[in-house]
Every structure is written in C-alpha cells, then in structure tokens.
Enzyme design. Structure first.
Site, mmCIF file in Angstrom:
data_model
loop_
_atom_site.group_PDB
_atom_site.id
_atom_site.type_symbol
_atom_site.label_atom_id
_atom_site.label_comp_id
_atom_site.label_asym_id
_atom_site.label_seq_id
_atom_site.Cartn_x
_atom_site.Cartn_y
_atom_site.Cartn_z
ATOM 1 N N SER A 97 -99.335 -22.110 9.252
ATOM 2 C CA SER A 97 -98.972 -21.861 8.091
ATOM 3 C C SER A 97 -100.181 -21.264 7.111
ATOM 4 C CB SER A 97 -98.516 -22.860 6.471
ATOM 5 O OG SER A 97 -99.438 -24.561 6.472
ATOM 6 N N LYS A 111 -102.885 -25.564 1.419
ATOM 7 C CA LYS A 111 -102.746 -24.416 1.237
ATOM 8 C C LYS A 111 -103.631 -23.449 -0.179
ATOM 9 C CE LYS A 111 -98.527 -24.578 2.952
ATOM 10 N NZ LYS A 111 -99.006 -25.653 3.734
#
Length: 139
Positions: free
Chosen positions: A60, A97
């Site tokens: 991701s 993230k």
C-alpha cells in the site's frame, strides 16, 4: 506487527564514506576518492531512546518508496505533521500510511489500488511515530 528496539551498543562501528557522489549515469574520470568514516547510528537515529524498527508488510506504500519487507526506522519523539509517513493504529489496527490532517484527518496509502482511511470522531487514531528512514534490501 513486529517492533524491534535498537540494542545498546558496546562499541561504535564506523564505515567508510567516500566524499564523491556516485553517478547514476556515466562516471567522471576526474573523481576524487577521499574517504571519511561514518557512524550509521549517528546518521540514522536522532533520538535513540525513542527510536524503533519495524518491517513493512504489503504494497500500500509502494509509490512512497516503501516495499514489502523494507525495514522502517521510526522516531516516536517527533510530533507527526501533515504529510509525514507514520506508524499508526486505527481502532487498534496497525498501519503505515501518509498522515493527512487537512481538510479532514485521513491515512493515505501511496498506491492507487487502495483507498484512504478517513478518521471520524468515532474512530480512535494513535500515532506511534514518524518514519524517518527506509532500509531496503536490494538482493
């Protein structure tokens, strides 16, 4: 998620640091090869008691330079800011993230195959540190 704290060092080990930059194109024949010594702990770890290592899992964050299996160096003494790559937990689930604080709080993946995680007032967001370096194995 496996967290790894740096061990107490008994001895500082330094490594050669060559003063010239390495050309990604055609090398210069006039390069100067003077070397210095470098301590990787001094270079990579600003706050030893607040720094830990964690291995990345998944893809991701691939467009942000973080690949599956990379070793992340995380500093928990740094206050996370808008745009920082962070280790966070949303309702107890860990992730790495990009932190977005405005206009809404979100954790942004850096791979278009994944959707941002929007943090609502009902969610619990805990930031455990800012990723300051990524160690990649090339083979």
């Amino acid at each position: 998620m496996l967290f790894i704290k740096p061990a107490d060092l008994r001895e500082i080990v330094t490594f050669p640091l060559f003063s010239d930059l390495v050309q990604c194109g055609f090398p210069s024949p006039a390069a100067d090869y003077v070397e210095q010594r470098i301590d990787l702990n001094q270079l990579l770890i600003q706050h030893p008691s607040a720094t830990y290592f964690v291995k990345a899992s998944g893809d991701s964050m691939i467009d942000g330079g973080i690949s599956d299996g990379d070793l992340l160096i995380v500093d928990s003494a740094i206050t996370a800011s808008h745009g920082d790559i962070v280790i966070a937990a949303v309702d107890g689930e860990f992730t790495v993230k990009k932190l977005q604080l405005r206009p809404t709080v979100q954790l942004i993946p850096m791979n278009s195959a994944y959707s941002p995680i929007t943090i609502s007032s009902e969610d619990t967001l805990d930031v455990f540190g800012v990723v300051i370096h990524v160690v990649k194995a090339m083979r």
